[in-house]
Write a protein that holds these residues in place. Structure first.
Motif, PDB file in Angstrom:
ATOM      1  N   GLN A 270       0.985  -1.069   0.241  1.00 47.83           N
ATOM      2  CA  GLN A 270       0.158   0.072   0.029  1.00 47.83           C
ATOM      3  C   GLN A 270       0.790   1.278  -0.009  1.00 47.83           C
ATOM      4  N   GLY A 271       0.566   2.153  -0.896  1.00 54.83           N
ATOM      5  CA  GLY A 271       1.543   3.378  -1.166  1.00 54.83           C
ATOM      6  C   GLY A 271       2.732   3.236  -1.565  1.00 54.83           C
ATOM      7  N   GLU A 272       3.164   2.038  -1.930  1.00 56.21           N
ATOM      8  CA  GLU A 272       4.749   1.641  -2.349  1.00 56.21           C
ATOM      9  C   GLU A 272       5.059   2.388  -3.651  1.00 56.21           C
ATOM     10  N   THR A 273       6.317   2.708  -3.974  1.00 58.34           N
ATOM     11  CA  THR A 273       6.839   3.279  -5.027  1.00 58.34           C
ATOM     12  C   THR A 273       7.461   2.152  -5.842  1.00 58.34           C
ATOM     13  N   VAL A 274       7.098   1.823  -7.183  1.00 59.99           N
ATOM     14  CA  VAL A 274       7.703   0.874  -7.981  1.00 59.99           C
ATOM     15  C   VAL A 274       8.205   1.454  -9.231  1.00 59.99           C
ATOM     16  N   SER A 275       9.057   0.608  -9.710  1.00 61.74           N
ATOM     17  CA  SER A 275       9.624   0.898 -11.209  1.00 61.74           C
ATOM     18  C   SER A 275       9.912  -0.244 -11.977  1.00 61.74           C
ATOM     19  N   GLY A 276      10.089  -0.305 -13.178  1.00 60.51           N
ATOM     20  CA  GLY A 276      10.294  -1.515 -13.998  1.00 60.51           C
ATOM     21  C   GLY A 276       9.282  -2.530 -14.164  1.00 60.51           C
ATOM     22  N   THR A 277       9.637  -3.849 -13.991  1.00 66.77           N
ATOM     23  CA  THR A 277       8.776  -4.682 -13.882  1.00 66.77           C
ATOM     24  C   THR A 277       8.527  -5.329 -12.298  1.00 66.77           C
ATOM     25  N   VAL A 278       7.479  -5.335 -12.068  1.00 66.86           N
ATOM     26  CA  VAL A 278       7.200  -5.794 -10.423  1.00 66.86           C
ATOM     27  C   VAL A 278       6.270  -6.674 -10.678  1.00 66.86           C
ATOM     28  N   VAL A 279       6.253  -7.783  -9.527  1.00 71.30           N
ATOM     29  CA  VAL A 279       5.234  -8.841  -9.410  1.00 71.30           C
ATOM     30  C   VAL A 279       4.122  -8.569  -8.543  1.00 71.30           C
ATOM     31  N   ASN A 280       3.219  -8.755  -9.163  1.00 72.83           N
ATOM     32  CA  ASN A 280       1.701  -8.367  -8.304  1.00 72.83           C
ATOM     33  C   ASN A 280       1.276  -9.819  -7.745  1.00 72.83           C
ATOM     34  N   TRP A 281       1.560 -10.226  -6.520  1.00 72.08           N
ATOM     35  CA  TRP A 281       1.120 -11.351  -5.935  1.00 72.08           C
ATOM     36  C   TRP A 281      -0.023 -11.444  -5.027  1.00 72.08           C
ATOM     37  N   GLY A 282      -0.889 -12.261  -5.087  1.00 69.73           N
ATOM     38  CA  GLY A 282      -2.192 -12.316  -4.375  1.00 69.73           C
ATOM     39  C   GLY A 282      -2.704 -13.590  -4.081  1.00 69.73           C
ATOM     40  N   TRP A 283      -3.835 -13.488  -3.620  1.00 65.72           N
ATOM     41  CA  TRP A 283      -4.385 -15.132  -3.389  1.00 65.72           C
ATOM     42  C   TRP A 283      -6.099 -15.177  -3.301  1.00 65.72           C
ATOM     43  N   ALA A 284      -6.621 -16.097  -3.622  1.00 63.64           N
ATOM     44  CA  ALA A 284      -8.199 -16.338  -3.878  1.00 63.64           C
ATOM     45  C   ALA A 284      -8.676 -17.468  -3.416  1.00 63.64           C
ATOM     46  N   LEU A 285      -9.651 -17.449  -2.812  1.00 61.28           N
ATOM     47  CA  LEU A 285     -10.487 -18.629  -2.510  1.00 61.28           C
ATOM     48  C   LEU A 285     -11.903 -18.443  -2.670  1.00 61.28           C
ATOM     49  N   THR A 286     -12.682 -19.601  -2.783  1.00 59.07           N
ATOM     50  CA  THR A 286     -14.091 -19.350  -2.746  1.00 59.07           C
ATOM     51  C   THR A 286     -14.811 -20.372  -1.897  1.00 59.07           C
ATOM     52  N   PRO A 287     -15.515 -20.096  -1.127  1.00 53.46           N
ATOM     53  CA  PRO A 287     -16.124 -21.100   0.123  1.00 53.46           C
ATOM     54  C   PRO A 287     -16.720 -22.256  -0.256  1.00 53.46           C
ATOM     55  N   GLY A 288     -16.952 -23.323   0.547  1.00 50.96           N
ATOM     56  CA  GLY A 288     -17.348 -24.582   0.268  1.00 50.96           C
ATOM     57  C   GLY A 288     -16.463 -25.683  -0.524  1.00 50.96           C
ATOM     58  N   SER A 289     -16.996 -26.762  -0.877  1.00 46.10           N
ATOM     59  CA  SER A 289     -16.083 -27.655  -1.687  1.00 46.10           C
ATOM     60  C   SER A 289     -16.742 -28.141  -3.053  1.00 46.10           C
ATOM     61  N   SER A 290     -17.775 -27.175  -3.351  1.00 52.19           N
ATOM     62  CA  SER A 290     -18.266 -27.679  -4.563  1.00 52.19           C
ATOM     63  C   SER A 290     -17.941 -26.548  -5.849  1.00 52.19           C
ATOM     64  N   ALA A 291     -17.956 -25.240  -5.372  1.00 54.28           N
ATOM     65  CA  ALA A 291     -17.712 -24.205  -6.288  1.00 54.28           C
ATOM     66  C   ALA A 291     -16.053 -24.071  -6.228  1.00 54.28           C
ATOM     67  N   THR A 292     -15.430 -23.858  -7.377  1.00 48.57           N
ATOM     68  CA  THR A 292     -14.170 -23.653  -7.683  1.00 48.57           C
ATOM     69  C   THR A 292     -13.896 -22.519  -8.227  1.00 48.57           C
ATOM     70  N   ILE A 293     -12.592 -22.118  -8.242  1.00 47.59           N
ATOM     71  CA  ILE A 293     -11.791 -20.929  -9.090  1.00 47.59           C
ATOM     72  C   ILE A 293     -11.124 -21.457 -10.105  1.00 47.59           C
ATOM     73  N   PRO A 294     -11.278 -21.462 -11.273  1.00 48.31           N
ATOM     74  CA  PRO A 294     -10.452 -22.424 -12.468  1.00 48.31           C
ATOM     75  C   PRO A 294      -8.947 -22.327 -12.304  1.00 48.31           C
ATOM     76  N   ALA A 295      -8.138 -23.140 -12.206  1.00 50.72           N
ATOM     77  CA  ALA A 295      -6.779 -23.409 -12.081  1.00 50.72           C
ATOM     78  C   ALA A 295      -5.922 -22.621 -13.116  1.00 50.72           C
ATOM     79  N   ASP A 296      -6.555 -21.990 -14.199  1.00 48.19           N
ATOM     80  CA  ASP A 296      -5.837 -21.235 -15.080  1.00 48.19           C
ATOM     81  C   ASP A 296      -5.958 -19.607 -14.790  1.00 48.19           C
ATOM     82  N   GLY A 297      -6.767 -19.418 -13.701  1.00 44.91           N
ATOM     83  CA  GLY A 297      -6.951 -18.014 -13.505  1.00 44.91           C
ATOM     84  C   GLY A 297      -7.634 -17.097 -14.486  1.00 44.91           C
ATOM     85  N   SER A 298      -8.417 -17.935 -15.317  1.00 47.23           N
ATOM     86  CA  SER A 298      -9.068 -17.186 -16.388  1.00 47.23           C
ATOM     87  C   SER A 298     -10.284 -16.160 -15.834  1.00 47.23           C
ATOM     88  N   THR A 299     -10.757 -16.573 -14.606  1.00 44.67           N
ATOM     89  CA  THR A 299     -11.760 -15.764 -14.191  1.00 44.67           C
ATOM     90  C   THR A 299     -11.461 -14.760 -13.077  1.00 44.67           C
TER      91      THR A 299
END
Length: 565
Positions: A459-488
């Motif tokens: 938050q508020g960081e100053t960056v330059s050149g090429t930087v890597v944006n890391w994050g993570w995501a889940l969806t509740p339950g055992s039936s719904a899923t987030i596609p493994a290719d990250g397309s959604t």
């Protein structure tokens, strides 16, 4: 693209494509535009108008958005003055407008010149000082932090925030236009002959001369009349970035560090002997140590560093100081149906400087009696213009706003229940103030929406050149899923989708905190950002996640700054 303004009765502002050599858009503006400059952050075109240059005039400074050419701000100039010059500061934060006053009772007799300073983003008036008798061609100097301008037959250096000036060199005629070259070591000036009295003989010389700032010598380069002068652009323009505009230290003094980012030569200076820099000149990116002596007087004191033309305010506590103050503004106290990420925010200031704002929560059963630390809020430059306008002289006023994004899913009981949040401001001397408390009612169990967080950039960081944006995501339950290719999963910069992350990496803490979800063991993703494709300045980044059940939610949203030299 370049932008031009007409100076005739039928005013217009036009943008031209330099590749196709065609006009891309034109808008109507008031007549008699005299001078035009641009600033990058924000992208603005600033035009200095005379109401009517043939008569007593009241100049007006107007700012236009560089993309749409729509007017965004205006500032009236002084009464009965003529617009005679306009320049921007090297950092693009200020505008210097030169005017010349008409003598009372005779509109054709001109009086002395003035130099007015305005904030480039808002055109807020900042100051005005004398500028000699016949001022022209203002240019802010990088190393000396002064304003260079022509005054009739002299080149003068003016202090930016005082009436004082010094003559650099005399000219063989009245100066008309000027450029500064050689890392601010010399100038080229066009001069002209002038008739001082009605019916008199012209004096002076039509010429182009070189002025050496070190020796004050003037050398004729060419003879003959030249009304204007410019230089060809360098192969790569020099850009400079300093990671903070403020340094605050306690009564006992100490050391802080500033990072200068550039590919060019630079110079640095301090306005006070009690503040010292580890280097005053160099080349390329570096980290500068700022050493501040101890202080014995009751009042706080300030000094200014000029690092490659960027100003840094140094504030040191005195013997009598006060605790920080401010407010905890969001979320609303008693807010209900909170789920996923919640933004907490407010503002904090101090007579010397706020070191940090800490966010706590009340303990739940089994955690003891002490408040539970959640995290430090980030200060965001320009986030609270209302506070800055109300307390403009307070240290760090331009970055008074603070904020922290809390992922409520990581609160006790899976982020379900009633939680009491507290914001505590701490200044550089260790004084602490409770800014406020907020109760929130969190219900992630019923929400059933995707959730997660962005980890980088900070938050508020100053960056330059090429930087890597890391994050993570889940969806509740055992039936719904987030596609493994990250397309959604959409990555948005400044509200525009720029791509999808590479998704499906394991992280132990997430897997243990949220077991049993479809993506528990493959929740992490990353996205590479080429910041050279973004303008220098502040930007936003966020992710929007959709799962196989059609549920969607935004996860993480933050400001970051780009600076590419």
């Amino acid at each position: 693209m370049f932008i031009a303004a007409t100076a005739l009765e039928h005013g217009r502002l036009s943008a031209f494509d330099t590749t196709t050599r065609t006009t891309t858009q034109t808008v109507a503006i008031p007549p008699f535009a005299q001078f035009i400059v641009t600033t990058e952050t924000p992208g603005r075109v600033h035009v200095f108008f005379d109401v009517n240059p043939r008569f007593v005039s009241n100049p007006v400074l107007r700012s236009y958005d560089a993309a749409s050419l729509g007017e965004v701000a205006s500032a009236p100039g002084p009464q009965s003055h003529q617009a005679i010059g306009l320049a921007r500061s090297r950092d693009g934060e200020r505008l210097y407008a030169l005017t010349r006053q008409y003598n009372t009772g005779d509109r054709f007799l001109l009086g002395p010149s003035r130099r007015f300073t305005y904030a480039a983003d808002s055109l807020a008036y900042l100051s005005n000082f004398a500028a000699g008798e016949i001022a022209a061609a203002p240019i802010e100097l990088l190393a000396s932090s002064g304003l260079l301008a022509i005054d009739d037959t002299f080149v003068k250096r003016y202090a930016l925030e005082a009436e004082t000036s010094t003559a650099v060199a005399g000219l063989p005629g009245r100066g008309r236009d000027m450029i500064v070259v050689g890392a601010d070591t010399r100038a080229f000036v066009t001069t002209e002959r002038v008739i001082r009295e009605p019916g008199g003989e012209p004096s002076g010389e039509d010429a182009i001369v070189a002025v050496d700032f070190t020796t004050g010598t003037v050398t004729r380069v060419a003879s003959g009349f030249s009304s204007a002068i410019t230089s060809t652009p360098a192969a790569a323009a020099c850009r400079y970035g300093v990671d903070s505009g403020f340094v605050s230290l306690p009564l006992v003094g100490g050391m802080s560090q500033l990072r200068l980012t550039t590919t060019c030569d630079w110079e640095a200076s301090s306005s006070a002997p009690w503040v010292r820099l580890s280097a005053t000149r160099g080349s390329g990116t570096t980290v500068l140590d700022v050493t501040v002596d101890s202080h014995v007087l009751p009042e706080s004191r300030t000094a200014t560093l000029v690092i490659a033309g960027r100003r840094v305010t140094v504030t040191q506590a005195g013997g009598v100081t006060q605790a920080p103050f401010g407010s905890f503004d969001t979320p609303q106290d008693g807010a209900v149906n909170i789920n996923g990420s919640v933004a907490v925010g407010g503002w904090a200031l101090d007579d010397v400087g706020v070191r940090r704002v800490l966010i706590y929560r009340d303990p739940v059963a089994g955690e003891g009696n002490d408040l539970m630390y959640i995290g430090d809020a980030a200060f965001v430059e320009g986030a609270r213009p209302d506070v800055h306008a109300f307390l403009p002289e307070a240290p760090f006023a331009s970055r008074a706003g603070w904020g922290l994004m809390i992922l409520t899913n990581m609160l006790p009981n899976g982020g379900n229940g009633v939680f009491r949040l507290h914001a505590v401001a701490e200044d550089v001397e260790g004084h602490q103030t409770l800014l406020g408390s907020r109760t929130i009612h969190v219900d992630n169990a019923s929400a059933g929406l995707p959730f997660g967080a962005i980890d980088t950039p900070g938050q508020g960081e100053t960056v330059s050149g090429t930087v890597v944006n890391w994050g993570w995501a889940l969806t509740p339950g055992s039936s719904a899923t987030i596609p493994a290719d990250g397309s959604t999963i959409d990555v948005l910069i400044d509200g525009v989708v720029v791509g999808h992350p590479t998704y499906g990496f394991f992280r132990a803490d997430i897997a243990s905190l949220f077991p049993g979800y479809t993506n528990s063991n493959a929740a992490v993703g990353y996205f590479s950002i080429d910041t050279t494709l973004l303008a220098n300045g502040m930007h936003t980044i966020s992710w929007v996640v959709r799962d196989s059940a059609g549920r969607a939610a935004g996860i993480g949203s933050r400001y970051f700054h780009v600076f590419n030299p």
